[in-house]
Design a protein around this motif. Sequence first.
Motif, PDB file in Angstrom:
ATOM      1  N   ALA A 125     -16.177  16.081  82.823  1.00 40.10           N
ATOM      2  CA  ALA A 125     -15.306  17.080  82.216  1.00 40.10           C
ATOM      3  C   ALA A 125     -15.184  18.318  83.110  1.00 40.10           C
ATOM      4  N   ALA A 126     -16.338  18.751  83.658  1.00 37.77           N
ATOM      5  CA  ALA A 126     -16.371  20.049  84.351  1.00 37.77           C
ATOM      6  C   ALA A 126     -15.592  20.042  85.667  1.00 37.77           C
ATOM      7  N   SER A 127     -15.502  18.875  86.311  1.00 33.79           N
ATOM      8  CA  SER A 127     -14.835  18.879  87.618  1.00 33.79           C
ATOM      9  C   SER A 127     -13.381  18.429  87.512  1.00 33.79           C
ATOM     10  N   VAL A 146      -8.706  19.162  82.551  1.00 38.71           N
ATOM     11  CA  VAL A 146      -9.603  19.430  81.429  1.00 38.71           C
ATOM     12  C   VAL A 146      -9.956  20.914  81.404  1.00 38.71           C
ATOM     13  N   ARG A 147     -10.279  21.464  82.568  1.00 39.54           N
ATOM     14  CA  ARG A 147     -10.666  22.882  82.623  1.00 39.54           C
ATOM     15  C   ARG A 147      -9.519  23.772  82.147  1.00 39.54           C
ATOM     16  N   ALA A 148      -8.311  23.435  82.593  1.00 41.49           N
ATOM     17  CA  ALA A 148      -7.166  24.274  82.208  1.00 41.49           C
ATOM     18  C   ALA A 148      -7.028  24.326  80.688  1.00 41.49           C
ATOM     19  N   MET A 200     -18.331  22.789  74.797  1.00 42.23           N
ATOM     20  CA  MET A 200     -16.982  22.213  74.845  1.00 42.23           C
ATOM     21  C   MET A 200     -16.894  21.141  75.938  1.00 42.23           C
ATOM     22  N   TYR A 201     -17.492  21.463  77.117  1.00 39.66           N
ATOM     23  CA  TYR A 201     -17.489  20.469  78.194  1.00 39.66           C
ATOM     24  C   TYR A 201     -18.309  19.249  77.796  1.00 39.66           C
ATOM     25  N   ARG A 202     -19.400  19.519  77.044  1.00 37.47           N
ATOM     26  CA  ARG A 202     -20.233  18.415  76.587  1.00 37.47           C
ATOM     27  C   ARG A 202     -19.464  17.519  75.611  1.00 37.47           C
ATOM     28  N   ALA A 203     -18.690  18.142  74.716  1.00 39.22           N
ATOM     29  CA  ALA A 203     -17.932  17.361  73.735  1.00 39.22           C
ATOM     30  C   ALA A 203     -16.910  16.466  74.442  1.00 39.22           C
ATOM     31  N   ARG A 246     -29.341  19.110  90.777  1.00 40.56           N
ATOM     32  CA  ARG A 246     -28.111  18.346  91.014  1.00 40.56           C
ATOM     33  C   ARG A 246     -26.941  18.955  90.228  1.00 40.56           C
ATOM     34  N   ARG A 247     -27.244  19.372  89.007  1.00 41.93           N
ATOM     35  CA  ARG A 247     -26.185  19.945  88.175  1.00 41.93           C
ATOM     36  C   ARG A 247     -25.710  21.286  88.768  1.00 41.93           C
ATOM     37  N   ASP A 248     -26.665  22.110  89.238  1.00 37.05           N
ATOM     38  CA  ASP A 248     -26.300  23.382  89.865  1.00 37.05           C
ATOM     39  C   ASP A 248     -25.427  23.161  91.087  1.00 37.05           C
ATOM     40  N   GLY A 306     -21.190  30.581  80.027  1.00 37.05           N
ATOM     41  CA  GLY A 306     -20.802  29.362  80.721  1.00 37.05           C
ATOM     42  C   GLY A 306     -21.006  29.511  82.213  1.00 37.05           C
ATOM     43  N   ARG A 307     -20.036  29.013  82.979  1.00 36.76           N
ATOM     44  CA  ARG A 307     -20.147  29.094  84.438  1.00 36.76           C
ATOM     45  C   ARG A 307     -19.016  29.920  85.040  1.00 36.76           C
ATOM     46  N   ASP A 308     -17.874  29.983  84.324  1.00 31.49           N
ATOM     47  CA  ASP A 308     -16.662  30.596  84.891  1.00 31.49           C
ATOM     48  C   ASP A 308     -16.135  31.710  83.987  1.00 31.49           C
ATOM     49  N   GLN A 309     -16.957  32.199  83.074  1.00 30.03           N
ATOM     50  CA  GLN A 309     -16.444  33.127  82.065  1.00 30.03           C
ATOM     51  C   GLN A 309     -16.035  34.474  82.669  1.00 30.03           C
ATOM     52  N   GLY A 310     -16.862  35.014  83.563  1.00 28.73           N
ATOM     53  CA  GLY A 310     -16.540  36.314  84.167  1.00 28.73           C
ATOM     54  C   GLY A 310     -15.562  36.208  85.322  1.00 28.73           C
ATOM     55  N   ALA A 344     -23.328  13.337  82.144  1.00 26.83           N
ATOM     56  CA  ALA A 344     -21.902  13.007  82.272  1.00 26.83           C
ATOM     57  C   ALA A 344     -21.006  14.251  82.226  1.00 26.83           C
ATOM     58  N   THR A 345     -21.606  15.460  82.055  1.00 31.35           N
ATOM     59  CA  THR A 345     -20.753  16.645  81.880  1.00 31.35           C
ATOM     60  C   THR A 345     -19.847  16.893  83.081  1.00 31.35           C
ATOM     61  N   HIS A 346     -20.287  16.441  84.254  1.00 27.92           N
ATOM     62  CA  HIS A 346     -19.455  16.697  85.438  1.00 27.92           C
ATOM     63  C   HIS A 346     -18.092  16.025  85.329  1.00 27.92           C
ATOM     64  N   ASP A 354     -20.424  29.146  73.053  1.00 31.98           N
ATOM     65  CA  ASP A 354     -21.143  28.322  74.032  1.00 31.98           C
ATOM     66  C   ASP A 354     -20.116  27.379  74.657  1.00 31.98           C
ATOM     67  N   THR A 355     -19.551  27.776  75.808  1.00 27.86           N
ATOM     68  CA  THR A 355     -18.466  26.966  76.384  1.00 27.86           C
ATOM     69  C   THR A 355     -18.989  25.654  76.960  1.00 27.86           C
ATOM     70  N   GLY A 356     -20.302  25.627  77.282  1.00 20.06           N
ATOM     71  CA  GLY A 356     -20.902  24.382  77.764  1.00 20.06           C
ATOM     72  C   GLY A 356     -20.762  23.289  76.719  1.00 20.06           C
ATOM     73  N   ARG A 411     -23.515  20.697  91.789  1.00 18.76           N
ATOM     74  CA  ARG A 411     -22.171  20.277  91.366  1.00 18.76           C
ATOM     75  C   ARG A 411     -21.389  21.472  90.831  1.00 18.76           C
ATOM     76  N   ASP A 412     -22.058  22.308  90.009  1.00 14.26           N
ATOM     77  CA  ASP A 412     -21.368  23.449  89.406  1.00 14.26           C
ATOM     78  C   ASP A 412     -20.925  24.458  90.459  1.00 14.26           C
ATOM     79  N   ARG A 413     -21.770  24.634  91.495  1.00 14.87           N
ATOM     80  CA  ARG A 413     -21.456  25.640  92.515  1.00 14.87           C
ATOM     81  C   ARG A 413     -20.375  25.173  93.471  1.00 14.87           C
ATOM     82  N   ASN A 414     -20.316  23.859  93.695  1.00 10.55           N
ATOM     83  CA  ASN A 414     -19.465  23.370  94.778  1.00 10.55           C
ATOM     84  C   ASN A 414     -18.155  22.751  94.341  1.00 10.55           C
ATOM     85  N   ARG A 415     -17.878  22.755  93.038  1.00 11.39           N
ATOM     86  CA  ARG A 415     -16.615  22.109  92.644  1.00 11.39           C
ATOM     87  C   ARG A 415     -15.426  23.022  92.963  1.00 11.39           C
ATOM     88  N   GLY A 416     -14.260  22.387  93.082  1.00  5.96           N
ATOM     89  CA  GLY A 416     -13.062  23.128  93.487  1.00  5.96           C
ATOM     90  C   GLY A 416     -12.540  24.071  92.416  1.00  5.96           C
TER      91      GLY A 416
HETATM   92  O1   DC Z   1     -24.436  25.233  79.694  1.00  9.23           O
HETATM   93  P1   DC Z   1     -24.502  23.717  79.517  1.00  9.23           P
HETATM   94  O2   DC Z   1     -25.691  23.107  80.204  1.00  9.23           O
HETATM   95  O3   DC Z   1     -24.397  23.307  78.075  1.00  9.23           O
HETATM   96  O4   DC Z   1     -23.180  23.179  80.249  1.00  9.23           O
HETATM   97  C1   DC Z   1     -22.876  21.807  80.336  1.00  9.23           C
HETATM   98  C2   DC Z   1     -22.044  21.541  81.582  1.00  9.23           C
HETATM   99  O5   DC Z   1     -20.736  22.051  81.425  1.00  9.23           O
HETATM  100  C3   DC Z   1     -22.588  22.170  82.846  1.00  9.23           C
HETATM  101  O6   DC Z   1     -23.169  21.215  83.694  1.00  9.23           O
HETATM  102  C4   DC Z   1     -21.418  22.775  83.548  1.00  9.23           C
HETATM  103  C5   DC Z   1     -20.276  22.672  82.595  1.00  9.23           C
HETATM  104  N1   DC Z   1     -19.689  23.968  82.249  1.00  9.23           N
HETATM  105  C6   DC Z   1     -18.647  24.419  82.998  1.00  9.23           C
HETATM  106  O7   DC Z   1     -18.278  23.764  83.959  1.00  9.23           O
HETATM  107  N2   DC Z   1     -18.022  25.596  82.683  1.00  9.23           N
HETATM  108  C7   DC Z   1     -18.438  26.333  81.649  1.00  9.23           C
HETATM  109  N3   DC Z   1     -17.801  27.473  81.350  1.00  9.23           N
HETATM  110  C8   DC Z   1     -19.543  25.896  80.881  1.00  9.23           C
HETATM  111  C9   DC Z   1     -20.153  24.703  81.211  1.00  9.23           C
END
Ligand code: DC
Length: 463
Positions: A97-99, A103-105, A34-37, A175-177, A125-129, A93-95, A30-32, A179-184
């Motif tokens: 970490a996520a943006s 951190v992503r690297a 990790m971003y949450r942590a 709002r979370r979607d 997650g969001r970027d796994q594939g 607050a996950t954004h 569950d990679t989410g 942010r997730d869709r539009n980040r660089g």
């Molecule tokens: O899946 P989740 O709701 O636990 O994810 C928490 C946040 O982490 C979500 O808003 C986006 C980010 N995330 C990410 O940017 N990349 C991933 N691979 C997984 C999660």
Amino acid sequence: MIITIDGPAGAGKSAVAQRLAQSLGFKHLDTGAMYRAVALAALEEGLDGDPDGLARRVGQMQVNFDWSSEPPRVQLDGRDVTDAIRTPRVTQATHLAASNPQVRAVLVEQQRRIAAAAGSLVTEGRDQGTVVFPTAEYKFYLDASLQERTRRRAAQWRDQGRAVTLDSLAAQLQRRDDRDRNRGVGPLTIPPGAIVIDTTPLTLQEVVELMRRTVQGQPRVSYTYRGEGTGWFQTLLWTAGRFLLQTIAILFFRVRITGRENIPRHGAALLATNHQSLLDPWLIGIALDRQIHYLARESLFRGGFVQYVFERTNAFPIRRGRADTTAIREAIARLQRGYLVNIFPEATRTVDGTIAPIAAGLAVIIHRARVPLIPVVIEGAFEAWPRGKAWPRLRSIRLHYGRPLPYAELVQLSPDALAVRLRSEMIRLQRQLGSPHAAASQQRFAADWQQGRRRAVAREITA
Ligand code: DC
């Protein structure tokens, strides 16, 4: 083997990944979490306004999973944070970490290391594939309507005894979607070649079952398929064949092809084309950058050079005159691998240039493969080479790729309604191309409709 699952918040990724992993005997990441942590650490250590500080901190941070419990417990620098990372405050607050690109690297590297150690992994997650495992064996993208995702999340929260209002929950998810869709970096998108599943109408169990069958199911066909674009001979065949056929098409038939922008650059779609002549199968493929997969008469698969060439141009056999579930299953399997498959849903060539009833087997393919449907209309090929004539004549031909009918729309339709929808869309495109047969197509359709011959409008379901 790596299986990736991406998708927006609340699409069911975690629950699905966990059960799929369980049923396949894989580990689940569950990679989410990790971003949450990381977000939790940012809040606790006052790094929420300090992206560089957070990036430095992540370099020394240890996020671990304790696989011995189910679901795995999450540890941050040795401390159990499984529950602490699920609070609304951390979610919001996950954004942070996520943006953050650094951190992503770091997290992407850790995820790859975890996968290497695990061997077989279902990761979500969001970027796994797209970013982390672009060469994963199977990629899924789970989606669901905002309303349904809100409903599921609300049920989850109520189970945990938390107060919720649906409106604020929907707004948070949205709002979370966004942010997730539009980040660089590592934005949420459908990975190339991913199997898209709209889970809105499905139960958790159905989604898991569908995915498990995709991963384990082998198409039962008695010929070899080597995969699109593999092997120099296949590439040569497509490149040279396209060039040759384009030349013939332009010289002899002044072929004009429009609507190519409606063909997706990646991922699966089912093309449904009206069948006017023996020229149709290659007309569909010559103008596209992507290879097409198509059904061909079984008699062409009797071995020898003909079969060799057909297999390498992505043809697969269909028996005519009866329900051929093997062919339908193979079409579904290829769509699930992300290919473009064409069928002629009228089943046989037109006798008078009009558009005939649509075989409802088409709906079976759409509903099982969950792909968009692209209506394609050919005009003029009937005049160029009608049934019963030994040789074609010089006539101009047009082909138009229509706009995709999205799966989210098709899933609502019964097999009959889907066939009716496609038939009327094809007639509309026929009219748009200025076809002299459009009026007759419309009359034939209206007659079928008025007589209430549903089976005449939508042919018998064949699978
Ligand atoms: O899946 P989740 O709701 O636990 O994810 C928490 C946040 O982490 C979500 O808003 C986006 C980010 N995330 C990410 O940017 N990349 C991933 N691979 C997984 C999660």
